[in-house]
Design a protein around this motif. Structure first.
Motif, short mmCIF file in Angstrom:
data_model
loop_
_atom_site.label_atom_id
_atom_site.label_comp_id
_atom_site.label_asym_id
_atom_site.label_seq_id
_atom_site.Cartn_x
_atom_site.Cartn_y
_atom_site.Cartn_z
N SER A 1 0.84 -1.21 0.00
CA SER A 1 0.00 0.00 0.00
C SER A 1 0.87 1.25 0.00
O SER A 1 0.58 2.24 -0.70
CB SER A 1 -0.92 0.00 1.23
OG SER A 1 -1.77 -1.13 1.22
N THR B 1 0.93 4.04 -2.95
CA THR B 1 0.67 5.45 -2.61
C THR B 1 1.82 6.34 -3.07
O THR B 1 1.59 7.43 -3.63
CB THR B 1 0.47 5.59 -1.09
OG1 THR B 1 -0.53 4.68 -0.65
CG2 THR B 1 0.05 7.01 -0.74
N TYR C 1 -6.52 8.73 -7.19
CA TYR C 1 -6.27 7.51 -6.42
C TYR C 1 -5.97 7.85 -4.97
O TYR C 1 -6.48 7.19 -4.04
CB TYR C 1 -5.09 6.75 -7.03
CG TYR C 1 -4.63 5.58 -6.19
CD1 TYR C 1 -5.29 4.36 -6.23
CD2 TYR C 1 -3.54 5.72 -5.33
CE1 TYR C 1 -4.88 3.29 -5.44
CE2 TYR C 1 -3.11 4.66 -4.54
CZ TYR C 1 -3.77 3.45 -4.60
OH TYR C 1 -3.37 2.40 -3.82
N TYR D 1 -8.03 6.70 -1.75
CA TYR D 1 -7.30 5.86 -0.80
C TYR D 1 -7.36 6.45 0.61
O TYR D 1 -7.66 5.74 1.58
CB TYR D 1 -5.85 5.72 -1.26
CG TYR D 1 -4.99 4.90 -0.34
CD1 TYR D 1 -4.98 3.51 -0.41
CD2 TYR D 1 -4.20 5.52 0.64
CE1 TYR D 1 -4.20 2.75 0.44
CE2 TYR D 1 -3.40 4.77 1.50
CZ TYR D 1 -3.41 3.39 1.39
OH TYR D 1 -2.64 2.64 2.24
#
Length: 657
Positions: A7, A11, A22, A26
């Protein structure tokens, strides 16, 4: 199911690719991940968002953090260097991001990193003038003036309220010891526009000292490249551009006017990049001169010197103590603007001595600063006192002229011959103004007088000059013989041939006349240059020969060789024009001229070794002509109103105005 490392990687990749949709999705679902570091330097997503040119990504993240009390403080998290997102935004000049962060938390504008630097300090160090102007306006509000200056701890952050820029914007704050100020940082980065703005907001910044006891003026006096006197102009084309380009050095509300004028003036892109660099350099020099004047007027050391000199109780000469003097820094580096301004405000500084008991004449002669040397000579002061000064090491001014340090043994742009010539002329110039009995003073290290010291210190340069002039003369004489051979052969093979009577076919053509004249000039110049180079090779290579004789012969020989090459190309062009003169296509003439002048143009525009010497030679030639011709030719005519100060020749009364 994705892991935390996956993750974090996604990111980080989305932030690099500026995939803000995104990130928005997120972090809306995982607002707890806002404080998580994404880089090896412990940058959070807020640090990465300020690198964007738009304010949208940071605005989205701030809204998410504001809605979650647990992550509101994530905006204040520091990276490995102790910088908050506001530090990063200020250093990168992202004004929109700075405004968002300040509006998010007013106290955030006062954060201090591990080096003691505020966001305003960062913006000044990187020359972000717009950010400095905004943060300074936020810092110097009425509320700060009323509350005073103090540091408090809040949530692990150092928050500062202050009244003046000088009170907190310092580097490495540890108790009473303070490092560089915000003005030091701006000057060190040569961001003079920012420095002028800071000085206008708080003049007390000029009196602050760093850990070396250096003021901002001391630091500016060491930056010789920031002034015109230390700028390498390059070719004569660069000098023309520098002189002609219009520059605006305003820093007020119209501070961007120069940039806008410049962008409108030069829209040719990369083709005009050299001109763009010259324009930026000229503006930097103007701003640096303006900053120097402002700092000198606010310099506390200069005020102390004035007060000390005006005191009737002081009988000893004024000398430099623990605090270094900007006057000697500028003299050492040849910054004539600072020296002129300081001597104008306080002419008595010309007799000021540093910790080595050296006056300004010692320092100027030691570092070969001719402009400052001439400036001191033109001042109406008792020169005998300066000339007879002896420093702490027992050196007179002639000892400094004879001495040559290792720092001075750099590659001269015109070659070691002309460097040795300048050293010899410099020594002779100083010798004329030195008392005769001072010339025999022994030097402490070698126990030699001034002349003997000169021979010892310049022995290495003499060997380099001897080797260089031999190799150069041999190479140039070979080229001159080659040119003479070519043009001599061309004289017997005239273009177009001869008729039955032996006369050239194109005898009455104007191009044939050009060919003949150019061929004769090329032959005469090439043979004369051969003679000059041979006379150089057969000359004795003593010190006195390098002062006038050898450099003059070398310069004349090289100039004649250049003329021979130019006239050879012109003769070649005239020959081709004779052959194709009756052809109809006109583009052939342009092509021939281009081909003829191309080699000479390349040769002229390249930085050949004697280019600087040729410039000096022509300048001296102009001065000699100016001395011979009547002075009235060079005098400016007085305007009509100034004639009243002189006697009227006819003594007739003037009509009333």
């Amino acid at each position: 199911m994705t892991t935390d490392s996956e993750s974090t990687f996604r990111t980080y990749q989305a932030a690099l690719e500026e995939d803000w949709n995104y990130l928005k999705t997120y972090f809306k679902e995982r607002s707890y991940a806002l404080p998580v570091p994404l880089t090896a330097a412990k940058d959070t997503v807020f640090h990465l968002a300020v690198f964007s040119c738009s304010k949208e990504p940071l605005d989205i993240l701030l809204n998410i953090a504001e809605n979650d009390r647990m992550t509101m403080s994530a905006v204040w998290n520091k990276n490995e260097y102790g910088d908050t997102p506001l530090h990063v935004a200020a250093a990168n000049g992202n004004l929109e991001a700075v405004k968002l962060l300040v509006e998010y938390d007013k106290d955030l504008s006062h954060d201090i990193n591990d080096e003691g630097e505020t966001p305003l300090f960062k913006a000044a160090a990187y020359g972000r003038t717009k950010v400095v102007k905004y943060l300074a306006s936020e810092s110097l509000d009425q509320q700060s003036i009323e509350t005073g200056t103090h540091i408090i701890e809040s949530g692990g952050r150092k928050i500062v309220n202050y009244t003046k820029l000088k009170d907190i914007h310092r580097q490495k704050i540890t108790g009473e010891v303070k490092g560089a100020s915000i003005l030091h940082a701006a000057i060190l980065g040569e961001n003079f526009e920012t420095a002028l703005l800071l000085l206008r907001l708080d003049k007390c910044l000029a009196t602050l000292e760093d850990e070396k006891c250096w003021t901002s003026l001391n630091l500016l006096a060491t930056l010789s490249s920031a002034f015109k006197s230390g700028y390498q102009m390059g070719t004569w084309i660069s000098r023309v551009f520098y002189f002609c380009l219009p520059i605006d050095d305003s820093i007020d509300d119209e501070m961007e006017s120069c940039c806008n004028l410049f962008n409108e003036w030069w829209k040719l892109g990369k083709i005009c990049s050299p001109a763009r660099e010259i324009c930026e350099a000229k503006r930097k020099h103007k701003l640096a001169s303006r900053l120097a004047r402002s700092l000198i007027r606010e310099d506390s050391w200069l005020e102390k010197v004035k007060q000390k000199m005006s005191s009737p109780d002081v009988d000893e000469p004024i000398e430099e103590n623990s605090q270094p003097s900007s006057l000697f820094f500028a003299t050492e580096r040849g910054i004539i603007k600072i020296v002129e301004e300081m001597l104008t405000l306080c002419p008595q500084l010309v007799e000021f001595k540093n910790h080595q008991k050296q006056n300004i004449l010692h320092v100027a002669i030691q570092h070969r600063q001719k402009e400052i040397y001439d400036l001191v000579k033109t001042m109406k002061i008792p020169m005998t006192r300066l000339v007879r000064g002896i420093d702490k090491n027992g050196y007179t001014i002639l000892h400094h002229a004879a001495n040559m340090k290792d720092d001075d043994k750099e590659t001269h742009p015109a070659g070691p011959v002309y460097q040795l010539q300048e050293e010899l002329k410099w020594y002779k110039r100083v010798e004329k103004m030195t008392p005769s009995h001072y010339r025999m003073f022994p030097e402490s290290e070698f126990n030699k007088n001034c002349k003997e010291l000169f021979i010892i210190k310049h022995s290495g340069l003499l060997k380099d000059a001897q080797k260089w002039i031999k190799e150069t003369s041999q190479s140039c004489s070979a080229v001159s013989v080659l040119v003479a051979t070519v043009v001599f052969a061309a004289a017997y093979t005239v273009p177009g041939g001869s008729n039955e009577k032996g006369y050239p076919v194109f005898l009455n053509n104007r191009f044939f006349l050009i060919f003949t004249v150019m061929d004769v000039v090329a032959l005469a110049c090439s043979l004369t240059s051969v003679v000059m180079f041979l006379s150089v090779l057969t000359s004795p290579f003593h010190y006195e020969d390098f002062r006038v004789t050898l450099p003059r012969k070398l310069t004349i020989g090289f100039s004649l060789l250049f003329i021979a090459l130019t006239t050879t190309m012109l003769a070649f062009a005239a020959t081709l024009l004779l052959i194709v003169h009756f052809q109809k296509p006109r583009w052939t003439t342009t092509l021939i001229y281009t081909a003829a002048f191309f080699p000479v143009s390349i040769f002229a525009l390249t930085q050949f070794p004697m280019y600087v010497a040729l410039n000096i030679t022509w300048l001296k030639f102009y001065k000699c002509i100016k001395k011979v011709l009547p002075r009235e030719w060079f005098k400016k005519k007085l305007p009509r109103n100034d004639v009243l100060s002189k006697k009227n020749d006819d003594h007739r009364p003037r009509p009333p105005v």
